[in-house]
Every structure is written in structure tokens, then in C-alpha cells.
Scaffold this motif. Sequence first.
Motif, PDB file in Angstrom:
ATOM      1  N   TYR B  32     -10.262   1.386 -39.020  1.00 53.45           N
ATOM      2  CA  TYR B  32     -11.391   2.213 -39.398  1.00 53.45           C
ATOM      3  C   TYR B  32     -10.815   3.602 -39.680  1.00 53.45           C
ATOM      4  CZ  TYR B  32     -13.875  -1.602 -37.145  1.00 53.45           C
ATOM      5  OH  TYR B  32     -14.336  -2.842 -36.800  1.00 53.45           O
ATOM      6  N   LEU B  33     -11.300   4.241 -40.723  1.00 56.72           N
ATOM      7  CA  LEU B  33     -10.675   5.468 -41.216  1.00 56.72           C
ATOM      8  C   LEU B  33     -11.684   6.604 -41.261  1.00 56.72           C
ATOM      9  CD1 LEU B  33      -9.009   3.480 -44.035  1.00 56.72           C
ATOM     10  CD2 LEU B  33      -7.664   4.818 -42.420  1.00 56.72           C
ATOM     11  N   PHE B  34     -11.223   7.778 -40.917  1.00 54.62           N
ATOM     12  CA  PHE B  34     -12.097   8.939 -40.823  1.00 54.62           C
ATOM     13  C   PHE B  34     -11.396  10.176 -41.368  1.00 54.62           C
ATOM     14  CE2 PHE B  34     -14.941   6.841 -37.782  1.00 54.62           C
ATOM     15  CZ  PHE B  34     -14.100   5.906 -37.212  1.00 54.62           C
ATOM     16  N   TRP B  35     -12.199  11.090 -41.869  1.00 54.41           N
ATOM     17  CA  TRP B  35     -11.736  12.444 -42.137  1.00 54.41           C
ATOM     18  C   TRP B  35     -12.631  13.410 -41.370  1.00 54.41           C
ATOM     19  CZ3 TRP B  35      -7.577  14.630 -44.317  1.00 54.41           C
ATOM     20  CH2 TRP B  35      -6.762  13.838 -45.148  1.00 54.41           C
ATOM     21  N   TYR B  36     -11.966  14.329 -40.644  1.00 52.72           N
ATOM     22  CA  TYR B  36     -12.667  15.384 -39.917  1.00 52.72           C
ATOM     23  C   TYR B  36     -12.223  16.739 -40.466  1.00 52.72           C
ATOM     24  CZ  TYR B  36     -14.155  12.148 -36.219  1.00 52.72           C
ATOM     25  OH  TYR B  36     -14.734  11.131 -35.505  1.00 52.72           O
ATOM     26  N   VAL B  37     -13.119  17.718 -40.359  1.00 61.02           N
ATOM     27  CA  VAL B  37     -12.789  19.079 -40.737  1.00 61.02           C
ATOM     28  C   VAL B  37     -12.961  19.978 -39.520  1.00 61.02           C
ATOM     29  CG1 VAL B  37     -15.134  19.566 -41.590  1.00 61.02           C
ATOM     30  CG2 VAL B  37     -13.215  20.953 -42.375  1.00 61.02           C
ATOM     31  N   GLN B  38     -12.047  20.916 -39.395  1.00 60.04           N
ATOM     32  CA  GLN B  38     -12.099  21.860 -38.278  1.00 60.04           C
ATOM     33  C   GLN B  38     -11.975  23.278 -38.831  1.00 60.04           C
ATOM     34  OE1 GLN B  38      -8.751  21.855 -35.516  1.00 60.04           O
ATOM     35  NE2 GLN B  38     -10.117  22.277 -33.796  1.00 60.04           N
ATOM     36  N   SER B  39     -13.034  24.044 -38.732  1.00 56.58           N
ATOM     37  CA  SER B  39     -12.976  25.448 -39.119  1.00 56.58           C
ATOM     38  C   SER B  39     -12.372  26.234 -37.970  1.00 56.58           C
ATOM     39  CB  SER B  39     -14.384  25.964 -39.445  1.00 56.58           C
ATOM     40  OG  SER B  39     -14.911  25.255 -40.553  1.00 56.58           O
ATOM     41  N   PRO B  40     -11.823  27.404 -38.233  1.00 57.24           N
ATOM     42  CA  PRO B  40     -11.119  28.166 -37.191  1.00 57.24           C
ATOM     43  C   PRO B  40     -11.968  28.353 -35.943  1.00 57.24           C
ATOM     44  CG  PRO B  40     -10.735  29.157 -39.331  1.00 57.24           C
ATOM     45  CD  PRO B  40     -11.754  28.071 -39.558  1.00 57.24           C
ATOM     46  N   GLY B  41     -11.408  27.967 -34.799  1.00 58.36           N
ATOM     47  CA  GLY B  41     -12.092  28.142 -33.530  1.00 58.36           C
ATOM     48  C   GLY B  41     -13.245  27.197 -33.290  1.00 58.36           C
ATOM     49  N   GLN B  42     -13.408  26.233 -34.167  1.00 51.98           N
ATOM     50  CA  GLN B  42     -14.547  25.314 -34.065  1.00 51.98           C
ATOM     51  C   GLN B  42     -14.097  23.913 -33.653  1.00 51.98           C
ATOM     52  OE1 GLN B  42     -17.758  26.541 -34.575  1.00 51.98           O
ATOM     53  NE2 GLN B  42     -16.592  28.445 -34.606  1.00 51.98           N
ATOM     54  N   GLY B  43     -15.077  23.070 -33.433  1.00 55.77           N
ATOM     55  CA  GLY B  43     -14.801  21.680 -33.113  1.00 55.77           C
ATOM     56  C   GLY B  43     -14.562  20.855 -34.362  1.00 55.77           C
ATOM     57  N   LEU B  44     -14.601  19.559 -34.192  1.00 56.13           N
ATOM     58  CA  LEU B  44     -14.315  18.619 -35.270  1.00 56.13           C
ATOM     59  C   LEU B  44     -15.619  18.086 -35.847  1.00 56.13           C
ATOM     60  CD1 LEU B  44     -11.525  16.779 -33.343  1.00 56.13           C
ATOM     61  CD2 LEU B  44     -11.159  18.118 -35.406  1.00 56.13           C
ATOM     62  N   GLN B  45     -15.754  18.211 -37.156  1.00 53.06           N
ATOM     63  CA  GLN B  45     -16.940  17.694 -37.825  1.00 53.06           C
ATOM     64  C   GLN B  45     -16.540  16.522 -38.707  1.00 53.06           C
ATOM     65  OE1 GLN B  45     -18.821  20.376 -40.642  1.00 53.06           O
ATOM     66  NE2 GLN B  45     -20.778  19.312 -40.477  1.00 53.06           N
ATOM     67  N   LEU B  46     -17.253  15.433 -38.594  1.00 53.13           N
ATOM     68  CA  LEU B  46     -16.958  14.254 -39.387  1.00 53.13           C
ATOM     69  C   LEU B  46     -17.394  14.475 -40.828  1.00 53.13           C
ATOM     70  CD1 LEU B  46     -16.004  11.252 -39.403  1.00 53.13           C
ATOM     71  CD2 LEU B  46     -18.411  10.646 -39.015  1.00 53.13           C
ATOM     72  N   LEU B  47     -16.451  14.299 -41.763  1.00 55.78           N
ATOM     73  CA  LEU B  47     -16.770  14.407 -43.179  1.00 55.78           C
ATOM     74  C   LEU B  47     -17.213  13.065 -43.747  1.00 55.78           C
ATOM     75  CD1 LEU B  47     -13.857  16.576 -44.631  1.00 55.78           C
ATOM     76  CD2 LEU B  47     -16.261  17.238 -44.408  1.00 55.78           C
ATOM     77  N   LEU B  48     -16.462  12.033 -43.424  1.00 55.00           N
ATOM     78  CA  LEU B  48     -16.792  10.698 -43.926  1.00 55.00           C
ATOM     79  C   LEU B  48     -15.990   9.668 -43.161  1.00 55.00           C
ATOM     80  CD1 LEU B  48     -14.021  10.239 -45.667  1.00 55.00           C
ATOM     81  CD2 LEU B  48     -15.291  11.340 -47.486  1.00 55.00           C
ATOM     82  N   LYS B  49     -16.379   8.413 -43.380  1.00 51.40           N
ATOM     83  CA  LYS B  49     -15.727   7.316 -42.674  1.00 51.40           C
ATOM     84  C   LYS B  49     -15.700   6.082 -43.562  1.00 51.40           C
ATOM     85  CE  LYS B  49     -20.116   6.098 -40.453  1.00 51.40           C
ATOM     86  NZ  LYS B  49     -20.945   7.189 -41.018  1.00 51.40           N
ATOM     87  N   TYR B  50     -14.756   5.211 -43.271  1.00 54.60           N
ATOM     88  CA  TYR B  50     -14.669   3.920 -43.941  1.00 54.60           C
ATOM     89  C   TYR B  50     -14.517   2.833 -42.887  1.00 54.60           C
ATOM     90  CZ  TYR B  50     -12.974  -0.064 -46.541  1.00 54.60           C
ATOM     91  OH  TYR B  50     -12.832  -1.327 -47.056  1.00 54.60           O
ATOM     92  N   PHE B  51     -15.430   1.870 -42.948  1.00 54.84           N
ATOM     93  CA  PHE B  51     -15.333   0.714 -42.064  1.00 54.84           C
ATOM     94  C   PHE B  51     -15.013  -0.540 -42.858  1.00 54.84           C
ATOM     95  CE2 PHE B  51     -16.212   3.440 -38.876  1.00 54.84           C
ATOM     96  CZ  PHE B  51     -17.501   3.599 -38.393  1.00 54.84           C
ATOM     97  N   SER B  52     -15.733  -0.736 -43.955  1.00 49.08           N
ATOM     98  CA  SER B  52     -15.522  -1.911 -44.792  1.00 49.08           C
ATOM     99  C   SER B  52     -16.325  -1.712 -46.075  1.00 49.08           C
ATOM    100  CB  SER B  52     -15.976  -3.185 -44.077  1.00 49.08           C
ATOM    101  OG  SER B  52     -17.374  -3.147 -43.862  1.00 49.08           O
TER     102      SER B  52
END
Lengths: 114, 114
Positions: B32-52
Motif C-alpha cells: 500500500y502506497l502513500f504520499w504525505y506532506v509536512q509543512s515546517p513545524g507541522q505534522g504529516l498530512q496525507l496527500l493520497l494513497k494507493y491500495f489497488s
Amino acid sequence: EPEVTQTPSHQVTQMGQEVILRCVPISNHLYFYWYRQILGQKVEFLVSFYNNEISEKSEIFDDQFSVERPDGSNFTLKIRSTKLEDSAMYFCATRDSITYNEQFFGPGTRLTVL
Amino acid sequence: AQSVTQPDIHITVSEGASLELRCNYSYGATPYLFWYVQSPGQGLQLLLKYFSGDTLVQGIKGFEAEFKRSQSSFNLRKPSVHWSDAAEYFCAVCFKAAGNKLTFGGGTRVLVKP
């Protein structure tokens, strides 16, 4: 939109002290994770927790670390005797059993060990 | 052991230009594949995902990613970058057989020139 919360946002402690980092999961989530990110490095898995027990832990998660769900809502990470190298951002993540594998991250706790 | 590689540590792009961030994984099965974005000093936000299913997935903020099984890749793209896209981007994978923990790449820091 429901979100994962973490407290405190910043924690400064002296080497050798115990710290407890707290996470409040999204209410229907049953799977919990801790990750850490040392400044400038990638995010690393520490431990996963389900049904009141550890599912998996990394080699980082040694005897100084423990996790528990003390009251059915909070999910905590305890570091018994902090070391300088424990300084990092600690992220809690949770997921439910339906949208499996999609983990929702909290904003993190920045731990600084002096 | 599973691993995730993001070959580009830094990318600088002009505002309005296109962006592509590379991600390769190493494992026998399809994760399963994911992309997360992290702005400076921030947490991780999910951009998108691939399951199938459809190998081209759409995410938030105008991002998309394409899974290519033959190349073990999951590259992230955006046709026209905005200044607010300056952040660090993390590719992550997980495997149900490996306890669902996320394994992250080293991250790519994106700088946006005016």
C-alpha cells in the motif's frame, strides 16, 4: 473532521528524567502507532498497539520505552530515562479497522532532552 | 527488508511550473502506497494513497500519483505548483503482512521560487 490530538506540543526535559507523551485517538480507531522523527531525518516506526498489547516494535523501542492505554481514551508513550538522542518529534497515528492501512497522524510532540 | 527511496533530497521549482517527486520501493509484493506532506513545524498530512485498482490516483491540493508495478515506483506529480506547496514530501509504504507499520522514505524538500 475528527482528528488525532497530542499533548504536550513541546516538552523539554533533563537527561535521565521520565517523560510521558499523550495521544487522543480518533474515537472509533482501534489501532495505534508511535513514530519519531529526529531533526532532519526521516520518520521512523517505533511501535504498534492493538487490543491492549503491542503488535510490533522496532529495534529503537527498547526497554526504556513503554506504551499503554490507561483509561480507554488516551494512548501514551513513556520514556523512562531519557537520553540526549531521544530528542525528536514524536508522532502518534491511529487507524480504524475499515479504512485499513490509512493512518491518521497527530501534530506531534517535540521532545528536547538537555 | 522493505525500503523506500526518494532519490531527490531537494527540488527547487518555479511557481506555476510542474513538479514530479520520485519514489521507489523495494519489496517482493505490492505494498500500500502513500504520499504525505509536512509543512515546517507541522505534522504529516496525507496527500493520497494507493491500495489497488486504477494506478493513477488523485489526491488533495491538486496532486496525483502513478503506481508503476514494473518500476516499483509511485511518483507524485502536480501540473502547476503554488508557493504554498513548499514543504517536505514523504513517500511511505506498508504491507498488511508486515503489521501495517509505515516505512517512510527520506523525504524530498520542495522549494518554490517566485
